[in-house]
Design an enzyme around this catalytic site. Structure first.
Site, PDB file in Angstrom:
ATOM      1  N   PHE A   1       0.853  -1.345  -0.195  1.00  0.00           N
ATOM      2  CA  PHE A   1      -0.063  -0.073   0.004  1.00  0.00           C
ATOM      3  C   PHE A   1       0.900   1.196  -0.030  1.00  0.00           C
ATOM      4  O   PHE A   1       2.036   1.190   0.493  1.00  0.00           O
ATOM      5  CB  PHE A   1      -0.823  -0.140   1.121  1.00  0.00           C
ATOM      6  CG  PHE A   1      -0.250   0.112   2.386  1.00  0.00           C
ATOM      7  CD1 PHE A   1      -0.052   1.330   3.227  1.00  0.00           C
ATOM      8  CD2 PHE A   1       0.079  -0.972   3.167  1.00  0.00           C
ATOM      9  CE1 PHE A   1       0.517   1.507   4.353  1.00  0.00           C
ATOM     10  CE2 PHE A   1       0.725  -0.757   4.507  1.00  0.00           C
ATOM     11  CZ  PHE A   1       1.023   0.202   5.159  1.00  0.00           C
ATOM     12  N   CYS A   2       0.215   2.339  -0.217  1.00  0.00           N
ATOM     13  CA  CYS A   2       0.868   3.745  -0.488  1.00  0.00           C
ATOM     14  C   CYS A   2      -0.202   4.716  -0.094  1.00  0.00           C
ATOM     15  O   CYS A   2      -1.087   4.450  -0.041  1.00  0.00           O
ATOM     16  CB  CYS A   2       1.619   3.799  -1.746  1.00  0.00           C
ATOM     17  SG  CYS A   2       0.711   3.589  -3.182  1.00  0.00           S
ATOM     18  N   THR A   3       0.025   5.911  -0.661  1.00  0.00           N
ATOM     19  CA  THR A   3      -0.752   7.123  -0.431  1.00  0.00           C
ATOM     20  C   THR A   3      -2.139   6.776  -1.220  1.00  0.00           C
ATOM     21  O   THR A   3      -3.258   6.691  -0.538  1.00  0.00           O
ATOM     22  CB  THR A   3      -0.087   8.364  -0.625  1.00  0.00           C
ATOM     23  OG1 THR A   3       0.972   8.717   0.052  1.00  0.00           O
ATOM     24  CG2 THR A   3      -1.117   9.451  -0.390  1.00  0.00           C
TER      25      THR A   3
ATOM     26  N   CYS B   1       2.212   1.449  -4.739  1.00  0.00           N
ATOM     27  CA  CYS B   1       2.043   0.187  -4.509  1.00  0.00           C
ATOM     28  C   CYS B   1       1.802  -0.854  -5.738  1.00  0.00           C
ATOM     29  O   CYS B   1       1.932  -1.880  -5.985  1.00  0.00           O
ATOM     30  CB  CYS B   1       0.807  -0.047  -3.391  1.00  0.00           C
ATOM     31  SG  CYS B   1      -0.588   0.714  -3.577  1.00  0.00           S
TER      32      CYS B   1
ATOM     33  N   ILE C   1      -4.124   4.391   0.667  1.00  0.00           N
ATOM     34  CA  ILE C   1      -4.485   4.600   1.869  1.00  0.00           C
ATOM     35  C   ILE C   1      -5.755   5.751   1.899  1.00  0.00           C
ATOM     36  O   ILE C   1      -6.610   5.537   2.465  1.00  0.00           O
ATOM     37  CB  ILE C   1      -3.337   5.366   2.605  1.00  0.00           C
ATOM     38  CG1 ILE C   1      -2.369   4.518   2.904  1.00  0.00           C
ATOM     39  CG2 ILE C   1      -3.794   5.926   4.162  1.00  0.00           C
ATOM     40  CD1 ILE C   1      -1.023   5.359   3.727  1.00  0.00           C
TER      41      ILE C   1
END
Length: 243
Positions: free
Chosen positions: A182-184, A189, A210
């Site tokens: 996961f990432c922002t 990701c 996220i």
């Protein structure tokens, strides 16, 4: 009252003429009074824009008339102030730099996990097949320090180009597990999951990152706030500025 619409969006899609497209998109954005950043590369587009809601959405609607961007999806949030100082449109080698030319999401994405499914997995620590679920934060260390999912792996990378080597070094810890990167907002990701799968790891990506999780699920399972690259600095699980 929050009246400034903020959007983030990206799409891995072949763009043969990113340099010539740059002034066209900048002219359209400026004409609508928008500020933010648009990155263009042969691998796709990445954008962060803010302005009046009708102008932001109008820009995106116009962009989607180009078949290359027809499937572009956006993540929305609101602020009382304009978080960007100017309107920038840049031509880059990659819309998110990894320095791994063979990693091309436009040619095929890794499997994705939607936020609601991930929330269910977090309750038990297992996926729907009963395998252990491991969350992997693909962001830079300073971003992670503002907030991340409870129990997520954090390899303390300083820049995204370090991720492939970190993945190789930690491979044995992840084999046999279901790894959710996961990432922002999803862009990092997406590449990260492909790298992990090349290393023989059963990796998925969190759809929408996220911000998408906050939008559909809220903050359950997440500790802290999410760092964003604009004047808001961080947002909470309600997508409200906290910085």
């Amino acid at each position: 009252m929050a009246s400034v619409l903020n959007i983030s969006a990206y799409l891995f899609t072949p763009i043969a003429d990113p340099a010539s497209l740059r002034p066209v998109l900048r002219e359209r954005a400026v004409a609508r009074g928008l500020r933010g950043t648009i990155l263009l590369a042969e691998e796709g587009i990445n954008l962060f824009l803010a302005g009046a809601a009708e102008e932001v959405r109008g820009f995106v609607d116009e962009l989607r008339t180009d078949e290359r961007f027809a499937s572009l999806t956006t993540k929305e949030s609101w602020s009382t102030d304009q978080p960007f100082g100017k309107m920038l449109v840049k031509h880059k080698r990659e819309i998110i730099r990894m320095d791994r030319p063979a990693i091309r999401p436009a040619a095929g994405r890794a499997p994705a996990v939607d936020p609601v499914t991930l929330r269910r997995w977090l309750d038990t620590g297992r996926d729907d097949d009963g395998r252990e679920v491991v969350l992997l934060d693909t962001r830079n260390a300073f971003e992670v320090d503002h907030g991340t999912f409870s129990g997520a792996l954090d390899w303390r990378i300083q820049k995204f180009t370090e991720f492939p080597d970190a993945a190789a070094a930690h491979r044995d810890e992840l084999v046999g597990k279901t790894v959710v990167s996961f990432c922002t907002g999803g862009i990092r990701c997406e590449k990260a999951a492909l790298v992990l799968r090349e290393d023989g790891i059963d990796a998925r990506q969190l759809e929408g990152g996220i911000l998408g999780y906050f939008e559909h699920v809220g903050g359950d399972g997440f500790d802290g706030e999410c760092f964003v690259f604009d004047g808001r600095r961080t947002v909470d699980a309600g997508l409200q500025p906290t910085g």
